[in-house]
Motif scaffolding. Structure first.
Motif, PDB file in Angstrom:
ATOM      1  N   CYS A  33       0.839  -1.204   0.000  1.00 60.67           N
ATOM      2  CA  CYS A  33       0.000   0.000   0.000  1.00 60.67           C
ATOM      3  C   CYS A  33       0.878   1.259   0.000  1.00 60.67           C
ATOM      4  CB  CYS A  33      -0.929   0.006   1.214  1.00 60.67           C
ATOM      5  SG  CYS A  33      -2.306  -1.161   1.089  1.00 60.67           S
ATOM      6  N   LYS A  34       1.970   1.243   0.752  1.00 60.85           N
ATOM      7  CA  LYS A  34       2.888   2.380   0.760  1.00 60.85           C
ATOM      8  C   LYS A  34       3.551   2.549  -0.609  1.00 60.85           C
ATOM      9  CE  LYS A  34       3.884   1.989   5.712  1.00 60.85           C
ATOM     10  NZ  LYS A  34       4.910   1.677   6.736  1.00 60.85           N
ATOM     11  N   TYR A  35       3.859   1.424  -1.251  1.00 60.49           N
ATOM     12  CA  TYR A  35       4.428   1.465  -2.594  1.00 60.49           C
ATOM     13  C   TYR A  35       3.434   2.076  -3.576  1.00 60.49           C
ATOM     14  CZ  TYR A  35       5.690  -0.330  -7.214  1.00 60.49           C
ATOM     15  OH  TYR A  35       5.954  -0.446  -8.561  1.00 60.49           O
ATOM     16  N   VAL A  36       2.161   1.694  -3.463  1.00 62.41           N
ATOM     17  CA  VAL A  36       1.121   2.245  -4.329  1.00 62.41           C
ATOM     18  C   VAL A  36       0.983   3.749  -4.109  1.00 62.41           C
ATOM     19  CG1 VAL A  36      -1.356   2.263  -4.843  1.00 62.41           C
ATOM     20  CG2 VAL A  36      -0.158   0.081  -4.520  1.00 62.41           C
ATOM     21  N   ALA A  37       0.968   4.167  -2.853  1.00 67.03           N
ATOM     22  CA  ALA A  37       0.834   5.592  -2.539  1.00 67.03           C
ATOM     23  C   ALA A  37       1.960   6.402  -3.171  1.00 67.03           C
ATOM     24  CB  ALA A  37       0.828   5.797  -1.027  1.00 67.03           C
ATOM     25  N   LYS A  38       3.145   5.826  -3.239  1.00 62.47           N
ATOM     26  CA  LYS A  38       4.305   6.530  -3.773  1.00 62.47           C
ATOM     27  C   LYS A  38       4.354   6.501  -5.301  1.00 62.47           C
ATOM     28  CE  LYS A  38       9.374   6.421  -3.603  1.00 62.47           C
ATOM     29  NZ  LYS A  38      10.565   5.705  -3.056  1.00 62.47           N
ATOM     30  N   GLU A  39       3.956   5.377  -5.913  1.00 62.54           N
ATOM     31  CA  GLU A  39       4.198   5.180  -7.344  1.00 62.54           C
ATOM     32  C   GLU A  39       2.958   5.199  -8.232  1.00 62.54           C
ATOM     33  OE1 GLU A  39       7.114   5.132  -8.510  1.00 62.54           O
ATOM     34  OE2 GLU A  39       8.318   4.839  -6.704  1.00 62.54           O
ATOM     35  N   VAL A  40       1.772   5.218  -7.673  1.00 63.86           N
ATOM     36  CA  VAL A  40       0.565   5.094  -8.496  1.00 63.86           C
ATOM     37  C   VAL A  40       0.439   6.249  -9.496  1.00 63.86           C
ATOM     38  CG1 VAL A  40      -0.938   6.362  -6.890  1.00 63.86           C
ATOM     39  CG2 VAL A  40      -1.919   4.601  -8.403  1.00 63.86           C
ATOM     40  N   ASP A  41      -0.064   5.923 -10.665  1.00 59.86           N
ATOM     41  CA  ASP A  41      -0.286   6.928 -11.709  1.00 59.86           C
ATOM     42  C   ASP A  41      -1.497   7.785 -11.311  1.00 59.86           C
ATOM     43  OD1 ASP A  41      -0.463   8.398 -14.016  1.00 59.86           O
ATOM     44  OD2 ASP A  41      -1.197   6.749 -15.263  1.00 59.86           O
ATOM     45  N   THR A  42      -1.295   9.092 -11.260  1.00 63.25           N
ATOM     46  CA  THR A  42      -2.381   9.994 -10.833  1.00 63.25           C
ATOM     47  C   THR A  42      -3.178  10.562 -12.007  1.00 63.25           C
ATOM     48  OG1 THR A  42      -0.780  11.821 -10.778  1.00 63.25           O
ATOM     49  CG2 THR A  42      -1.196  10.657  -8.710  1.00 63.25           C
ATOM     50  N   THR A  43      -2.875  10.091 -13.215  1.00 63.92           N
ATOM     51  CA  THR A  43      -3.608  10.565 -14.385  1.00 63.92           C
ATOM     52  C   THR A  43      -5.100  10.249 -14.234  1.00 63.92           C
ATOM     53  OG1 THR A  43      -1.666  10.172 -15.774  1.00 63.92           O
ATOM     54  CG2 THR A  43      -3.783  10.442 -16.901  1.00 63.92           C
ATOM     55  N   ASP A  44      -5.920  11.211 -14.536  1.00 61.88           N
ATOM     56  CA  ASP A  44      -7.398  11.078 -14.520  1.00 61.88           C
ATOM     57  C   ASP A  44      -7.984  10.980 -13.111  1.00 61.88           C
ATOM     58  OD1 ASP A  44      -7.422  11.122 -17.307  1.00 61.88           O
ATOM     59  OD2 ASP A  44      -7.199   8.941 -17.436  1.00 61.88           O
ATOM     60  N   LEU A  45      -7.172  11.179 -12.093  1.00 63.22           N
ATOM     61  CA  LEU A  45      -7.727  11.189 -10.735  1.00 63.22           C
ATOM     62  C   LEU A  45      -8.297  12.569 -10.416  1.00 63.22           C
ATOM     63  CD1 LEU A  45      -5.095   9.255  -8.555  1.00 63.22           C
ATOM     64  CD2 LEU A  45      -7.361   8.467  -9.284  1.00 63.22           C
ATOM     65  N   GLU A  46      -9.423  12.575  -9.738  1.00 68.84           N
ATOM     66  CA  GLU A  46     -10.022  13.828  -9.308  1.00 68.84           C
ATOM     67  C   GLU A  46      -9.186  14.444  -8.180  1.00 68.84           C
ATOM     68  OE1 GLU A  46     -12.579  15.328 -10.654  1.00 68.84           O
ATOM     69  OE2 GLU A  46     -13.011  13.724 -12.094  1.00 68.84           O
ATOM     70  N   ILE A  47      -9.305  15.754  -8.011  1.00 67.00           N
ATOM     71  CA  ILE A  47      -8.557  16.461  -6.971  1.00 67.00           C
ATOM     72  C   ILE A  47      -9.500  16.882  -5.853  1.00 67.00           C
ATOM     73  CG2 ILE A  47      -7.106  18.454  -6.448  1.00 67.00           C
ATOM     74  CD1 ILE A  47      -6.161  18.437  -9.316  1.00 67.00           C
ATOM     75  N   ASP A  48      -9.105  16.555  -4.628  1.00 66.71           N
ATOM     76  CA  ASP A  48      -9.891  16.913  -3.450  1.00 66.71           C
ATOM     77  C   ASP A  48      -9.265  18.162  -2.817  1.00 66.71           C
ATOM     78  OD1 ASP A  48     -11.372  17.123  -1.196  1.00 66.71           O
ATOM     79  OD2 ASP A  48     -10.767  15.189  -0.323  1.00 66.71           O
ATOM     80  N   TYR A  49     -10.047  19.243  -2.721  1.00 65.97           N
ATOM     81  CA  TYR A  49      -9.527  20.518  -2.221  1.00 65.97           C
ATOM     82  C   TYR A  49      -9.849  20.752  -0.738  1.00 65.97           C
ATOM     83  CZ  TYR A  49      -8.711  21.749  -7.086  1.00 65.97           C
ATOM     84  OH  TYR A  49      -8.257  21.769  -8.372  1.00 65.97           O
ATOM     85  N   ASP A  50     -10.510  19.790  -0.098  1.00 68.02           N
ATOM     86  CA  ASP A  50     -10.912  19.991   1.297  1.00 68.02           C
ATOM     87  C   ASP A  50      -9.710  20.129   2.221  1.00 68.02           C
ATOM     88  OD1 ASP A  50     -13.515  19.904   0.516  1.00 68.02           O
ATOM     89  OD2 ASP A  50     -13.777  17.758   0.972  1.00 68.02           O
ATOM     90  N   ASP A  51      -8.744  19.246   2.097  1.00 64.80           N
ATOM     91  CA  ASP A  51      -7.565  19.279   2.966  1.00 64.80           C
ATOM     92  C   ASP A  51      -6.290  19.418   2.152  1.00 64.80           C
ATOM     93  OD1 ASP A  51      -9.076  18.846   5.307  1.00 64.80           O
ATOM     94  OD2 ASP A  51      -9.183  16.716   4.798  1.00 64.80           O
ATOM     95  N   GLY A  52      -6.336  20.142   1.108  1.00 67.49           N
ATOM     96  CA  GLY A  52      -5.194  19.921   0.244  1.00 67.49           C
ATOM     97  C   GLY A  52      -4.632  21.090  -0.486  1.00 67.49           C
ATOM     98  N   PRO A  53      -4.529  20.854  -1.734  1.00 71.01           N
ATOM     99  CA  PRO A  53      -5.245  19.820  -2.519  1.00 71.01           C
ATOM    100  C   PRO A  53      -4.543  18.455  -2.469  1.00 71.01           C
ATOM    101  CG  PRO A  53      -3.956  21.175  -3.975  1.00 71.01           C
ATOM    102  CD  PRO A  53      -3.755  21.769  -2.603  1.00 71.01           C
TER     103      PRO A  53
END
Length: 247
Positions: free
Chosen positions: A117-137
């Motif tokens: 899961c930590k590997y996914v968090a670091k390397e996952v492709d973020t293309t086409d992912l929505e952006i959450d602006y509540d705590d962020g972005p």
């Protein structure tokens, strides 16, 4: 008698044009050979042409301003060196990691899932992912799962085989199917052996990701997988931070 016959044959050939034709063919061959010799690498004509080209091109090339191209060439060379260095650094790092002994005798499936899961968090492709602006972005979380596919073994088989599946719905490049096996007569019923692809040549080390390196080390060390779970699901937020754009 013989001389007269020869004279008669020559006379006839002169009259019908045969001799003239043969002489013309040989003359043509001679001219072609002479021209071929003149135009060869060390022929007289080739040397004359070469001298003329030099007299025109060399002064032009000497006076031409190459500064613009030198800057571009310098940039290209730096990029090439940078890319080569990065590839070699990755290869050396992976080589070092594989040579380090893995001292864990066992690892839990839930622990392996957390590492992945930590590997996914670091390397996952973020293309086409929505952006959450509540705590962020931040990028929206991606769903990940652990499942175990057990093979239908014969009742008389001494081994039980399965695949530990680590799957990310958003990015297939994150997915792993890890072959595992268990000796049925082993007193430690809940411990499974891990199998992983081995390095075929040293150049392939530059393309192996960190999690696969870990699997190789666990395989080499004979680390046993404790199946404390065969089903997990979680939502992982990518570490990569998007650029904020407010409308």
């Amino acid at each position: 008698m013989l001389e007269n016959s020869i004279k008669d044959v020559i006379g006839k050939k002169l009259e019908d044009g045969t001799i003239e034709k043969l002489v013309a063919e040989q003359l043509e061959k001679g001219v072609l050979n002479a021209l071929d010799s003149l135009f060869r690498s060390y022929g007289d004509v080739t040397k004359v042409i070469e001298d003329k080209i030099k007299s025109v091109m060399v002064p032009y090339l000497e006076e031409y301003d190459y500064s613009e191209y030198i800057v571009k060439l310098d940039s290209v060379l730096l990029d090439v060196l940078k890319n080569c260095a990065l590839d070699n650094k990755k290869m050396l790092t992976n080589s070092k990691e594989l040579m380090l002994p893995e001292d864990r005798k066992t690892i839990k499936a839930s622990e392996l899932f957390d590492i992945w899961c930590k590997y996914v968090a670091k390397e996952v492709d973020t293309t086409d992912l929505e952006i959450d602006y509540d705590d962020g972005p931040t990028y929206e979380p991606v769903t990940v799962r652990l499942d175990v596919d057990y093979n239908n073994e014969r009742s008389w088989s001494l081994f039980e085989h399965a695949n530990l599946i680590l799957e990310c719905e958003h990015d297939e490049e994150m997915n792993f199917a890890i072959p595992i096996s268990h000796y049925k007569n082993d007193k430690k019923e809940n411990q499974w052996s891990i199998s992983s692809d081995q390095v075929k040549d040293i150049s392939s080390l530059r393309h192996i990701n960190d999690f696969r390196i870990l699997l190789m080390r666990l395989d080499q060390a004979g680390t046993k997988l404790i199946m404390d779970t065969d089903s997990e699901c979680d939502d992982i937020t990518p570490e990569k931070e998007p650029e904020a754009t407010y409308e």
